[in-house]
Design an enzyme around this catalytic site. Structure first.
Site, PDB file in Angstrom:
ATOM      1  N   LYS A 138       0.859  -1.185   0.000  1.00 39.55           N
ATOM      2  CA  LYS A 138       0.000   0.000   0.000  1.00 39.55           C
ATOM      3  C   LYS A 138       0.891   1.230   0.000  1.00 39.55           C
ATOM      4  O   LYS A 138       1.972   1.235   0.602  1.00 39.55           O
ATOM      5  CB  LYS A 138      -0.897   0.026   1.238  1.00 39.55           C
ATOM      6  N   GLU A 183      -7.911  12.508  12.790  1.00 39.41           N
ATOM      7  CA  GLU A 183      -7.149  11.329  13.228  1.00 39.41           C
ATOM      8  C   GLU A 183      -6.165  11.651  14.349  1.00 39.41           C
ATOM      9  O   GLU A 183      -5.222  12.425  14.164  1.00 39.41           O
ATOM     10  CB  GLU A 183      -6.389  10.715  12.053  1.00 39.41           C
TER      11      GLU A 183
END
Length: 376
Positions: A138, A183
């Site tokens: 990723k 976040e």
């Protein structure tokens, strides 16, 4: 408000250097703190560059005056740097700074910067090729928008819009880096450690039914679940050497924001050593949520594909107290404002094997919305 002390760092050891120097500063400080709440006493606010090679400095800034508010209690902290600068014995409590009204309203247009829309899609396609070839699992790619503030622009207007528009996010302003991040990288408080991992995104629906479908589709998406799994594992691995009894939610949940749904996982643990919040951001950054996996290969691919220096985008931003406790978010939904008025905003997304370049471009457009709305 103001600066009592400014510490700057750079390079691969920027966060470990900050942790070491902050211990020295805290040990040398004489702290009188009758409030004894998180964020009272000696506090530094920090923002750190994403990349080891970034030309943008990382900083810890100790303000001269801090207005704090938590759990319905408010306080003011005054910080001085020497005996000659100390508050007079005759006036041990300083008066609150005078409030000033906001400056005139203004609008700012942000246009593509070093990475065009077509360039971003091409780089996403290249990243997918690398993933399919097995070079990386990723990678997170970003693009940038640029603009220039009018003379005398009052950034408090932007911050107020972000704080009011995104009340469940971390609105921050440190050394020109502003934004509202959903976040949390890590929070350390009295030996406990918490984090919230976000990876996997969907746009909100136009009505209640479509909004529910969007959340359901996100939770059941194989692509988004895979992206999220990499992010959670990277956080757990980073915390493992410093914590015990790490607990995570059994399955990711859909976190609702004003413009997006995110897949989210909460992490909780207990410190087993004397690590401070600065030590933990050093151990955790960069997570797979903002870099990719494996980390070293993903960051190398970012260097190869992104045509700009991320600066402090996607790096840690937050505060640390004298005891090392603190709260740090990942600098997302952000823009860097330079002293000359130049503004650069960033947004990125996680790329996995079945990512579609056009959909990833659309995701970055959604993620730019908080900053575009605040400046517009």
């Amino acid at each position: 408000m103001g600066e009592a002390l400014r510490l700057e760092f750079s390079g691969p050891t920027r966060m470990s250097d900050a942790a070491l120097l902050w211990r020295e500063v805290a040990a040398a400080a004489d702290v009188v703190d009758e409030v004894r709440m998180p964020g009272s006493g000696l506090v530094a606010f920090g923002t750190f560059a994403f990349a080891d090679s970034s030309e943008k400095s990382s900083v810890l800034i100790v303000p001269r005056t801090i207005i704090g508010r938590r759990d319905g209690q408010s306080w003011m902290t005054e910080i001085t740097v020497s005996d000659t600068d100390a508050l007079s014995d005759a006036a041990p409590t300083a008066s609150a700074p005078r409030s000033t009204p906001f400056g005139p309203e203004y609008r700012l247009s942000l246009t593509p910067g070093a990475e065009s829309a077509d360039g971003f899609k091409a780089h996403v396609a290249e990243a997918v090729d690398h993933i399919v070839a097995g070079d990386v699992d990723k990678v997170v790619l970003a693009r940038d928008l640029h603009g220039h503030l009018p003379a005398g622009a009052d950034l408090r207007r932007v911050l107020a819009d972000l704080a009011l528009g995104y009340p469940n996010c971390w609105t921050y302003s440190v050394d020109g880096l502003i934004g509202s991040s959903p976040e949390t990288l890590v929070t350390v408080s009295h030996g406990s450690v918490t984090a919230r991992v976000l990876a996997g995104t969907a746009s909100r629906g136009i009505d209640a039914a479509s909004d529910t479908r969007a959340a359901t589709d996100l939770v059941s998406s194989t692509k988004d679940q895979e992206e999220h799994r990499f992010a959670v594992q990277s956080v757990l691995e980073s915390l493992r050497t410093h914590t015990a009894q790490v607990v995570t939610s059994e399955m990711p949940f859909a976190l609702k924001l004003p413009n997006l749904w995110h897949l989210a996982t909460d992490v909780e643990g207990t410190l087993t050593d004397a690590a401070t919040s600065l030590d933990l951001i050093d151990a955790m950054h960069p997570t797979a949520a903002v870099a990719g996996a494996p980390t070293a290969k993903a960051t190398a691919l970012i260097d190869e594909l992104e045509p700009f220096d991320r600066g402090r985008f996607a790096g840690p931003v937050g505060w640390v107290g004298a005891d090392g406790d603190g709260e740090w978010a990942i600098a997302l939904r952000s823009a860097q404002v330079e002293p000359n008025g130049d503004v650069t905003a960033y947004a990125g997304c996680g790329i996995v094997a079945d990512s579609d370049p056009a959909k990833e471009l659309a995701e970055t457009t959604m993620k730019f919305r908080p900053i575009l709305d605040a400046f517009g």
